[in-house]
Design a protein around this motif. Structure first.
Motif, PDB file in Angstrom:
ATOM      1  N   MET A  33       0.378  -1.192  -0.041  1.00  0.00           N
ATOM      2  CA  MET A  33       0.234  -0.060  -0.349  1.00  0.00           C
ATOM      3  C   MET A  33       0.613   1.530   0.091  1.00  0.00           C
ATOM      4  O   MET A  33       0.704   2.600  -0.462  1.00  0.00           O
ATOM      5  CB  MET A  33      -0.811  -0.414   1.291  1.00  0.00           C
ATOM      6  N   GLY A  34       2.009   1.461   0.405  1.00  0.00           N
ATOM      7  CA  GLY A  34       3.054   1.963   0.810  1.00  0.00           C
ATOM      8  C   GLY A  34       3.410   2.312  -0.551  1.00  0.00           C
ATOM      9  O   GLY A  34       3.555   3.317  -0.868  1.00  0.00           O
ATOM     10  N   VAL A  35       3.436   1.609  -1.026  1.00  0.00           N
ATOM     11  CA  VAL A  35       3.964   1.480  -2.928  1.00  0.00           C
ATOM     12  C   VAL A  35       3.107   2.304  -3.381  1.00  0.00           C
ATOM     13  O   VAL A  35       3.534   3.289  -4.312  1.00  0.00           O
ATOM     14  CB  VAL A  35       4.500   0.298  -3.323  1.00  0.00           C
ATOM     15  N   SER A  85       3.202   6.144  -2.982  1.00  0.00           N
ATOM     16  CA  SER A  85       3.734   6.870  -3.402  1.00  0.00           C
ATOM     17  C   SER A  85       3.798   6.666  -4.688  1.00  0.00           C
ATOM     18  O   SER A  85       4.107   8.189  -5.444  1.00  0.00           O
ATOM     19  CB  SER A  85       5.218   5.731  -2.275  1.00  0.00           C
ATOM     20  N   LEU A  86       3.483   5.656  -5.476  1.00  0.00           N
ATOM     21  CA  LEU A  86       3.321   6.118  -6.787  1.00  0.00           C
ATOM     22  C   LEU A  86       2.037   6.989  -7.500  1.00  0.00           C
ATOM     23  O   LEU A  86       2.629   8.034  -8.526  1.00  0.00           O
ATOM     24  CB  LEU A  86       2.596   4.709  -7.449  1.00  0.00           C
ATOM     25  N   GLY A 122       8.678   3.247  -3.813  1.00  0.00           N
ATOM     26  CA  GLY A 122       7.716   4.243  -4.787  1.00  0.00           C
ATOM     27  C   GLY A 122       7.780   5.063  -5.199  1.00  0.00           C
ATOM     28  O   GLY A 122       6.983   5.689  -6.044  1.00  0.00           O
ATOM     29  N   VAL A 123       9.060   5.946  -4.674  1.00  0.00           N
ATOM     30  CA  VAL A 123       8.889   7.205  -4.846  1.00  0.00           C
ATOM     31  C   VAL A 123      10.222   7.783  -5.848  1.00  0.00           C
ATOM     32  O   VAL A 123       9.526   8.477  -7.142  1.00  0.00           O
ATOM     33  CB  VAL A 123       9.362   8.051  -3.750  1.00  0.00           C
ATOM     34  N   ILE A 136       0.093   7.639 -11.524  1.00  0.00           N
ATOM     35  CA  ILE A 136      -1.097   7.427 -10.919  1.00  0.00           C
ATOM     36  C   ILE A 136      -2.123   6.095 -11.548  1.00  0.00           C
ATOM     37  O   ILE A 136      -2.789   5.818 -10.347  1.00  0.00           O
ATOM     38  CB  ILE A 136      -1.737   9.331 -11.831  1.00  0.00           C
ATOM     39  N   ILE A 137      -2.490   6.523 -12.385  1.00  0.00           N
ATOM     40  CA  ILE A 137      -2.727   4.870 -13.271  1.00  0.00           C
ATOM     41  C   ILE A 137      -2.702   3.869 -12.576  1.00  0.00           C
ATOM     42  O   ILE A 137      -3.192   2.841 -11.725  1.00  0.00           O
ATOM     43  CB  ILE A 137      -2.631   4.193 -14.638  1.00  0.00           C
ATOM     44  N   MET A 138      -1.438   3.081 -12.246  1.00  0.00           N
ATOM     45  CA  MET A 138      -0.659   2.158 -11.701  1.00  0.00           C
ATOM     46  C   MET A 138      -1.026   2.497  -9.958  1.00  0.00           C
ATOM     47  O   MET A 138      -1.161   1.067  -9.620  1.00  0.00           O
ATOM     48  CB  MET A 138       0.695   2.450 -11.625  1.00  0.00           C
ATOM     49  N   GLY A 139      -0.896   3.358  -9.590  1.00  0.00           N
ATOM     50  CA  GLY A 139      -1.453   3.659  -7.742  1.00  0.00           C
ATOM     51  C   GLY A 139      -2.934   3.356  -7.911  1.00  0.00           C
ATOM     52  O   GLY A 139      -2.679   3.141  -6.778  1.00  0.00           O
ATOM     53  N   LEU A 140      -3.548   3.753  -8.668  1.00  0.00           N
ATOM     54  CA  LEU A 140      -4.873   3.512  -8.435  1.00  0.00           C
ATOM     55  C   LEU A 140      -5.186   2.286  -8.251  1.00  0.00           C
ATOM     56  O   LEU A 140      -6.328   1.555  -7.991  1.00  0.00           O
ATOM     57  CB  LEU A 140      -5.709   4.797  -9.252  1.00  0.00           C
ATOM     58  N   ILE A 141      -5.004   1.935  -9.788  1.00  0.00           N
ATOM     59  CA  ILE A 141      -5.249  -0.058  -9.687  1.00  0.00           C
ATOM     60  C   ILE A 141      -5.052  -0.736  -8.521  1.00  0.00           C
ATOM     61  O   ILE A 141      -5.396  -1.621  -7.994  1.00  0.00           O
ATOM     62  CB  ILE A 141      -4.296  -0.528 -10.889  1.00  0.00           C
ATOM     63  N   ILE A 142      -3.170  -0.565  -7.813  1.00  0.00           N
ATOM     64  CA  ILE A 142      -2.944  -1.297  -7.223  1.00  0.00           C
ATOM     65  C   ILE A 142      -3.737  -1.212  -5.305  1.00  0.00           C
ATOM     66  O   ILE A 142      -4.164  -1.680  -4.498  1.00  0.00           O
ATOM     67  CB  ILE A 142      -1.398  -1.156  -6.734  1.00  0.00           C
ATOM     68  N   ILE A 143      -4.133   0.538  -5.182  1.00  0.00           N
ATOM     69  CA  ILE A 143      -4.981   0.719  -4.359  1.00  0.00           C
ATOM     70  C   ILE A 143      -6.146  -0.253  -4.320  1.00  0.00           C
ATOM     71  O   ILE A 143      -7.016  -0.538  -3.096  1.00  0.00           O
ATOM     72  CB  ILE A 143      -5.333   2.046  -4.505  1.00  0.00           C
ATOM     73  N   GLY A 144      -6.777  -0.083  -5.111  1.00  0.00           N
ATOM     74  CA  GLY A 144      -8.513  -0.891  -5.690  1.00  0.00           C
ATOM     75  C   GLY A 144      -8.076  -2.136  -5.100  1.00  0.00           C
ATOM     76  O   GLY A 144      -8.567  -2.922  -4.755  1.00  0.00           O
TER      77      GLY A 144
END
Length: 264
Positions: free
Chosen positions: A101-103, A106-107, A151-152, A245-253
């Motif tokens: 989730m942290g990654v 950060s993404l 993730g930074v 942004i897209i990668m981060g949202l997909i993973i969070i989802g």
């Protein structure tokens, strides 16, 4: 870990190490989804294959590394912050590496920032990496420390840090590549030392995986660096921002939906 896993991780390292999208974050996510993240050797492998990426920088910019002693002084000054913080916060960094989730967060945050950096720093005063002075180099090194958060993106943080000092995108990217050499070499050496100090050993098959991984990372990183410099000069960071942004949202989802990711 299989040879296929090693090749995929090496491709990810080569593609993402010098792009502002976080190589560590992508390798953590892949190894988690593949179910191999808990293996001590995998954690070592994801750091050790940076050596192949380091060699790609040396080959592509070999003339820069033999031009003057001032070049090495600037790299040393820029490297100091990462060396200090890396030693002081090693346990904290290791704990952060265990959070998928942290990654993802950060993404996402890094992606939002990349959407605007071209407008924030659109009046560069320095167009050649050779004109970066010691104070600029030190401040770039401080920005690089932000990338200790998985993730930074080390390259992203150091390039943006350079642009904040009035350095052009191309010059900041090149200096980021140069700074990667001592930074990644030190990180690889420390990880290897820690691994053996903990009583671990490497089998013949694992040494072979190292060899394969570094060769693949070297070849892919060579191509990625050439692409990135050209693309960044023409188009800037916005595409990479949207990707993050897209990668981060997909993973969070996926995580919020209950998907389990092995990260410990």
């Amino acid at each position: 870990m299989s040879i296929l896993h090693a090749i995929i991780l090496a491709i990810i390292e080569g593609l993402t190490e010098f792009l502002p999208i976080s190589s560590t974050g992508h390798m953590i996510l892949y190894s988690s989804f593949a179910g191999i993240a808990s293996e001590p050797f995998v954690k070592l492998f994801t750091v050790a294959i940076q050596f192949g990426a380091i060699l790609s920088v040396l080959v592509l910019y070999i003339k820069r590394f033999f031009r003057s002693i001032q070049f090495y002084i600037k790299l040393f000054v820029a490297f100091i912050p990462a060396a200090v913080f890396g030693l002081l916060l090693s346990d904290v960094i290791d704990s952060l590496l265990e959070s998928a989730m942290g990654v993802a967060v950060s993404l996402l945050i890094g992606g939002i920032i990349l959407l605007f950096v071209d407008k924030w720093f659109d009046r560069p005063r320095i167009d050649d990496s050779e004109d970066i002075d010691l104070w600029n180099a030190f401040k770039i090194g401080l920005f690089q420390c932000i990338a200790m958060i998985p993730g930074v993106s080390r390259s992203g943080a150091s390039i943006v840090g350079g642009m904040s000092q009035g350095i052009s995108r191309k010059a900041a990217a090149e200096f980021s590549f140069f700074l990667a050499v001592p930074t990644m070499f030190a990180a690889t050496g420390k990880k290897m030392l820690d691994y053996f100090m903990d009583g671990n050993t490497l089998t013949t098959d694992q040494w072979q995986l190292f060899a394969i991984g570094n060769v693949v990372a070297f070849i892919v990183a060579m191509l990625a660096i050439r692409f990135f410099i050209s693309f960044l000069t023409k188009y800037g960071f916005k595409v990479f921002g949207w990707y993050r942004i897209i990668m981060g949202l997909i993973i969070i989802g996926l995580l919020l939906s209950g998907m389990q990711m092995e990260v410990v």
